[in-house]
Design a protein around this motif. Sequence first.
Motif, PDB file in Angstrom:
ATOM      1  N   VAL A  65      68.935 -14.794  34.146  1.00 41.34           N
ATOM      2  CA  VAL A  65      68.504 -15.321  32.845  1.00 41.34           C
ATOM      3  C   VAL A  65      67.889 -14.195  32.019  1.00 41.34           C
ATOM      4  O   VAL A  65      68.173 -14.054  30.825  1.00 41.34           O
ATOM      5  N   GLY A  66      67.059 -13.368  32.653  1.00 45.17           N
ATOM      6  CA  GLY A  66      66.461 -12.237  31.945  1.00 45.17           C
ATOM      7  C   GLY A  66      67.508 -11.292  31.387  1.00 45.17           C
ATOM      8  O   GLY A  66      67.399 -10.822  30.250  1.00 45.17           O
ATOM      9  N   ALA A  67      68.544 -11.027  32.169  1.00 42.46           N
ATOM     10  CA  ALA A  67      69.629 -10.141  31.698  1.00 42.46           C
ATOM     11  C   ALA A  67      70.366 -10.773  30.519  1.00 42.46           C
ATOM     12  O   ALA A  67      70.768 -10.065  29.589  1.00 42.46           O
ATOM     13  N   ILE A  68      70.522 -12.089  30.550  1.00 40.27           N
ATOM     14  CA  ILE A  68      71.172 -12.786  29.433  1.00 40.27           C
ATOM     15  C   ILE A  68      70.307 -12.677  28.177  1.00 40.27           C
ATOM     16  O   ILE A  68      70.811 -12.423  27.083  1.00 40.27           O
ATOM     17  N   THR A  72      71.343  -6.369  27.458  1.00 44.37           N
ATOM     18  CA  THR A  72      71.761  -4.972  27.532  1.00 44.37           C
ATOM     19  C   THR A  72      72.631  -4.791  28.765  1.00 44.37           C
ATOM     20  O   THR A  72      72.519  -5.536  29.738  1.00 44.37           O
ATOM     21  N   THR A  73      73.482  -3.801  28.703  1.00 42.55           N
ATOM     22  CA  THR A  73      74.338  -3.502  29.854  1.00 42.55           C
ATOM     23  C   THR A  73      73.491  -3.110  31.052  1.00 42.55           C
ATOM     24  O   THR A  73      73.782  -3.500  32.182  1.00 42.55           O
ATOM     25  N   THR A  74      72.424  -2.355  30.823  1.00 40.49           N
ATOM     26  CA  THR A  74      71.550  -1.934  31.923  1.00 40.49           C
ATOM     27  C   THR A  74      70.920  -3.130  32.617  1.00 40.49           C
ATOM     28  O   THR A  74      70.898  -3.194  33.854  1.00 40.49           O
ATOM     29  N   ALA A  75      70.408  -4.080  31.852  1.00 40.58           N
ATOM     30  CA  ALA A  75      69.810  -5.271  32.453  1.00 40.58           C
ATOM     31  C   ALA A  75      70.856  -6.082  33.216  1.00 40.58           C
ATOM     32  O   ALA A  75      70.585  -6.590  34.310  1.00 40.58           O
ATOM     33  N   LEU A  78      71.589  -4.266  36.454  1.00 43.41           N
ATOM     34  CA  LEU A  78      70.482  -4.418  37.386  1.00 43.41           C
ATOM     35  C   LEU A  78      70.530  -5.791  38.060  1.00 43.41           C
ATOM     36  O   LEU A  78      70.376  -5.908  39.281  1.00 43.41           O
ATOM     37  N   ALA A  79      70.774  -6.836  37.273  1.00 37.80           N
ATOM     38  CA  ALA A  79      70.914  -8.174  37.851  1.00 37.80           C
ATOM     39  C   ALA A  79      72.097  -8.216  38.813  1.00 37.80           C
ATOM     40  O   ALA A  79      72.014  -8.801  39.897  1.00 37.80           O
ATOM     41  N   GLY A  80      73.193  -7.571  38.427  1.00 38.28           N
ATOM     42  CA  GLY A  80      74.363  -7.528  39.294  1.00 38.28           C
ATOM     43  C   GLY A  80      74.092  -6.830  40.612  1.00 38.28           C
ATOM     44  O   GLY A  80      74.507  -7.302  41.673  1.00 38.28           O
ATOM     45  N   VAL A  81      73.375  -5.728  40.567  1.00 36.69           N
ATOM     46  CA  VAL A  81      73.033  -4.999  41.803  1.00 36.69           C
ATOM     47  C   VAL A  81      72.173  -5.884  42.705  1.00 36.69           C
ATOM     48  O   VAL A  81      72.392  -5.949  43.923  1.00 36.69           O
ATOM     49  N   ALA A  82      71.193  -6.580  42.124  1.00 34.97           N
ATOM     50  CA  ALA A  82      70.346  -7.470  42.924  1.00 34.97           C
ATOM     51  C   ALA A  82      71.180  -8.571  43.586  1.00 34.97           C
ATOM     52  O   ALA A  82      71.007  -8.873  44.769  1.00 34.97           O
ATOM     53  N   TRP A  83      72.104  -9.162  42.816  1.00 31.52           N
ATOM     54  CA  TRP A  83      72.977 -10.188  43.398  1.00 31.52           C
ATOM     55  C   TRP A  83      73.894  -9.599  44.466  1.00 31.52           C
ATOM     56  O   TRP A  83      74.192 -10.257  45.467  1.00 31.52           O
ATOM     57  N   LEU A  84      74.355  -8.362  44.277  1.00 29.61           N
ATOM     58  CA  LEU A  84      75.192  -7.717  45.299  1.00 29.61           C
ATOM     59  C   LEU A  84      74.420  -7.508  46.596  1.00 29.61           C
ATOM     60  O   LEU A  84      74.960  -7.711  47.689  1.00 29.61           O
ATOM     61  N   VAL A 120      80.232 -10.578  40.988  1.00 36.56           N
ATOM     62  CA  VAL A 120      79.011  -9.793  40.809  1.00 36.56           C
ATOM     63  C   VAL A 120      79.364  -8.310  40.665  1.00 36.56           C
ATOM     64  O   VAL A 120      78.787  -7.600  39.826  1.00 36.56           O
ATOM     65  N   LEU A 121      80.309  -7.845  41.447  1.00 34.61           N
ATOM     66  CA  LEU A 121      80.743  -6.451  41.334  1.00 34.61           C
ATOM     67  C   LEU A 121      81.284  -6.162  39.935  1.00 34.61           C
ATOM     68  O   LEU A 121      81.051  -5.086  39.377  1.00 34.61           O
ATOM     69  N   ALA A 122      81.957  -7.128  39.349  1.00 32.70           N
ATOM     70  CA  ALA A 122      82.458  -6.954  37.984  1.00 32.70           C
ATOM     71  C   ALA A 122      81.308  -6.763  36.999  1.00 32.70           C
ATOM     72  O   ALA A 122      81.405  -5.948  36.076  1.00 32.70           O
ATOM     73  N   VAL A 123      80.214  -7.490  37.198  1.00 32.03           N
ATOM     74  CA  VAL A 123      79.051  -7.321  36.323  1.00 32.03           C
ATOM     75  C   VAL A 123      78.546  -5.879  36.385  1.00 32.03           C
ATOM     76  O   VAL A 123      78.178  -5.294  35.375  1.00 32.03           O
ATOM     77  N   VAL A 124      78.568  -5.314  37.573  1.00 30.84           N
ATOM     78  CA  VAL A 124      78.074  -3.943  37.760  1.00 30.84           C
ATOM     79  C   VAL A 124      79.061  -2.919  37.212  1.00 30.84           C
ATOM     80  O   VAL A 124      78.660  -1.934  36.584  1.00 30.84           O
ATOM     81  N   LEU A 125      80.352  -3.143  37.418  1.00 30.01           N
ATOM     82  CA  LEU A 125      81.346  -2.108  37.123  1.00 30.01           C
ATOM     83  C   LEU A 125      82.016  -2.200  35.761  1.00 30.01           C
ATOM     84  O   LEU A 125      82.628  -1.216  35.327  1.00 30.01           O
ATOM     85  N   LEU A 126      81.937  -3.348  35.092  1.00 32.68           N
ATOM     86  CA  LEU A 126      82.570  -3.433  33.779  1.00 32.68           C
ATOM     87  C   LEU A 126      82.015  -2.340  32.875  1.00 32.68           C
ATOM     88  O   LEU A 126      80.807  -2.101  32.858  1.00 32.68           O
ATOM     89  N   PRO A 127      82.877  -1.672  32.146  1.00 30.97           N
ATOM     90  CA  PRO A 127      82.389  -0.582  31.285  1.00 30.97           C
ATOM     91  C   PRO A 127      81.512  -1.108  30.160  1.00 30.97           C
ATOM     92  O   PRO A 127      81.639  -2.256  29.737  1.00 30.97           O
TER      93      PRO A 127
END
Length: 142
Positions: A65-68, A72-75, A78-84, A120-127
Amino acid sequence: MRLAILTLLALTGLVVGFWAAVLPESFYGDFPGIRPSWVSLDGPYNEHLVRDVGSMFLALGALAVGAIVVRTTTAARLAGVAWLVFSVPHAIYHLMHLHVFPPLDQVLNAVSLPGLALLVLAVVLLPERVSTDGDRARSRVP
């Protein structure tokens, strides 16, 4: 795409987390709710463990929710890494213990858990989105 996945993660984290943290016996006996319980097949009930898992899901949902909100792409990453960090070991564990489930539930686990990890990996890797003038669009999650 990233925003849609973050929304799915937020809903998953908040719904599953609330259920496990607030109603641990129901979560243990009834999750996922549309099939016979998956949690109770894997060991005896432990209220502390179920509530802790619920709290962890709530934390991951809050991070999504915070990332939403921050957008920002960084947020988002970060959420994606935590979920991974959660979803990969979680998927591996269940893939190694499919024998406790009936055949249909084996398939559902074998598809849904790695599928979540891939999303979740897509959240991290999408450009990062690039605006039409060539500048990086850091202010909005694509």
